[in-house]
Design a protein around this motif. Structure first.
Motif, PDB file in Angstrom:
ATOM      1  N   TYR A 319       0.842  -1.193   0.000  1.00 21.43           N
ATOM      2  CA  TYR A 319       0.000   0.000   0.000  1.00 21.43           C
ATOM      3  C   TYR A 319       0.879   1.246   0.000  1.00 21.43           C
ATOM      4  O   TYR A 319       1.994   1.244   0.519  1.00 21.43           O
ATOM      5  CB  TYR A 319      -0.898   0.038   1.244  1.00 21.43           C
ATOM      6  N   LEU A 371      -5.257   4.775   2.490  1.00 22.24           N
ATOM      7  CA  LEU A 371      -4.301   3.905   1.804  1.00 22.24           C
ATOM      8  C   LEU A 371      -4.731   3.712   0.356  1.00 22.24           C
ATOM      9  O   LEU A 371      -5.914   3.794   0.035  1.00 22.24           O
ATOM     10  CB  LEU A 371      -4.229   2.530   2.481  1.00 22.24           C
ATOM     11  N   VAL A 373      -3.770   0.892  -2.929  1.00 25.99           N
ATOM     12  CA  VAL A 373      -3.022  -0.296  -3.352  1.00 25.99           C
ATOM     13  C   VAL A 373      -1.904   0.138  -4.291  1.00 25.99           C
ATOM     14  O   VAL A 373      -2.111   0.954  -5.201  1.00 25.99           O
ATOM     15  CB  VAL A 373      -3.948  -1.302  -4.051  1.00 25.99           C
TER      16      VAL A 373
END
Length: 408
Positions: A319, A371, A373
């Protein structure tokens, strides 16, 4: 000329009122209203006015006027010795020297002060008049103390709501709505949603009041708490956002316990590297055995294996997180432990966040940062980790013992 006495039992309430002054407020005044056997002092920020009521033992005639709040504040602060020794503070009030009274006094260092009255502040008068037109709900003082104690156990929060109809308690925290278990003994006859500041006001009134019953007024814009002697108002404008929110129902993706000292230290190190700080991105890589914190830049970078225990994750995942936002999360001030529980959470809409949990509430995060990915950067990070292992051998990724976090 009449001597206006402020006795020791009045000092705490007036000190609290003065603490609420704001020189930037559009109404920087302190107002006095004398009506028959009672008199009132009104002041504070316009959205958080306070009205104190006392018996008129001075013999002053009916009258209404305002004075400079900053001047009275300075005079009061210069009475520190008398306040500490719980002695009566005096002001001479002359009502025959103009349209409004003149108040005069001497500080503890024998400096003369005068405060000339002026037209009564309209905002203060509207608050005074409005108090007589509001419909108040009764709240037992001991019940108010119980509610405030429960709220203290739910910190931090932006709003706490005691829902009468559903017999439930909810808080707004970290941009989400969180349900709180409630004791059946805390059942209310009405619903109450307040901010932390309003809670502190209710708590202070309940602690100081000699009345067995407090009175509460609520509308879309303000809350007013009173014991029929002193009254405190608080803005509830921020509650509009709370009522428009819907629970996001975040689901757990991963969780771990991390050593606070090393986590903060490495964050600080990344912030000291100009290129990484300017890029403002950190990488957070979670595997079943390790958690890595990295800052990567074409010219420089670093990766650190966090001291962790009890890592729980369904799969390895990388992340990216805003470095500045991550560094601003308050950790040390909200937990006594040497480690902290971190969670990766996903909402039903796919929103991801890194949650921080203190040792008082391991279920719901007290703060979080978004966050994203970052799978595309995984090959680059794995190469960095491999080179780190080749240089540092078994020491890279070596774990320290962590103790003290009971619920992970």
């Amino acid at each position: 000329m009449t001597t206006f006495h402020i006795t020791a039992d009045q000092h705490p309430a007036i000190t609290d009122l003065i603490r609420r002054f704001n020189k930037r407020d559009p109404n920087p005044y302190l107002s006095f209203l004398f009506e028959g056997e009672r008199y009132y002092i009104i002041g504070g920020e316009t959205d958080h006015l306070v009205m104190l009521g006392f018996d008129n033992v001075h013999g002053l005639p009916d009258g209404r006027w305002s004075v400079s709040a900053s001047a009275f504040e300075n005079y009061w602060h210069e009475q520190g010795t008398k306040i500490q020794d719980k002695k009566t503070i005096e002001l001479a009030v002359s009502t025959d020297m103009g349209a409004f009274p003149l108040m005069e006094g001497v500080t503890q260092s024998h400096s003369f002060r005068y405060l000339r009255g002026m037209e009564l502040c309209e905002s203060h008068f509207a608050f005074f008049e409005g108090m007589g037109n509001k419909s108040f709900l009764e709240l037992e003082t001991n019940k108010a103390q119980q509610l405030c104690a429960l709220a203290d156990g739910c910190q931090p929060y932006d709003v706490i709501e005691f829902d009468h109809e559903e017999k439930a308690v909810r808080i707004q925290r970290d941009n989400d709505i969180i349900p709180i278990a409630i004791d059946d003994e805390l059942e209310l006859n009405f619903s109450l949603a307040i901010t932390p500041e309003a809670k502190r006001g209710l708590q202070s009134l309940a602690a100081q009041s000699e009345s067995a019953t407090l009175y509460v007024y609520l509308d879309d814009e303000q809350a007013v708490f009173t014991d029929r002697q002193h009254s405190y108002s608080y803005s509830l404008a921020s509650l509009q956002h709370y009522y428009e929110m819907q629970p996001k129902n975040f689901q757990l993706v991963a969780k771990m316990v991390v050593d606070i000292y090393t986590f903060n230290k490495e964050l600080g190190n990344f912030q000291k590297i100009s290129e990484i700080k300017q890029a403002n991105q950190a990488l957070f890589y979670v595997t079943a055995s390790n958690v890595y914190l990295a800052g990567l830049h074409p010219q420089t970078g670093g990766v650190y294996t966090l001291s962790t225990k009890d890592i729980s994750t369904g799969s390895n995942a990388l992340y990216s997180v805003n470095l500045s936002a991550l560094s601003k999360v308050k950790i040390k001030h909200l937990t006594e432990a040497k480690q902290i529980k971190l969670t990766i959470l996903r909402s039903k809409h796919g929103e991801l966040k890194l949650g921080f949990h203190n040792d008082k509430d391991s279920q719901y995060a007290y703060d979080s940062v978004p966050l994203e990915v970052a799978t595309a950067r995984l090959p680059e990070l794995l190469q960095i980790i491999e080179r780190a292992q080749s240089l540092d051998g078994d020491h890279f990724g070596e774990q320290q013992d962590l103790f003290g976090f009971d619920d992970v």
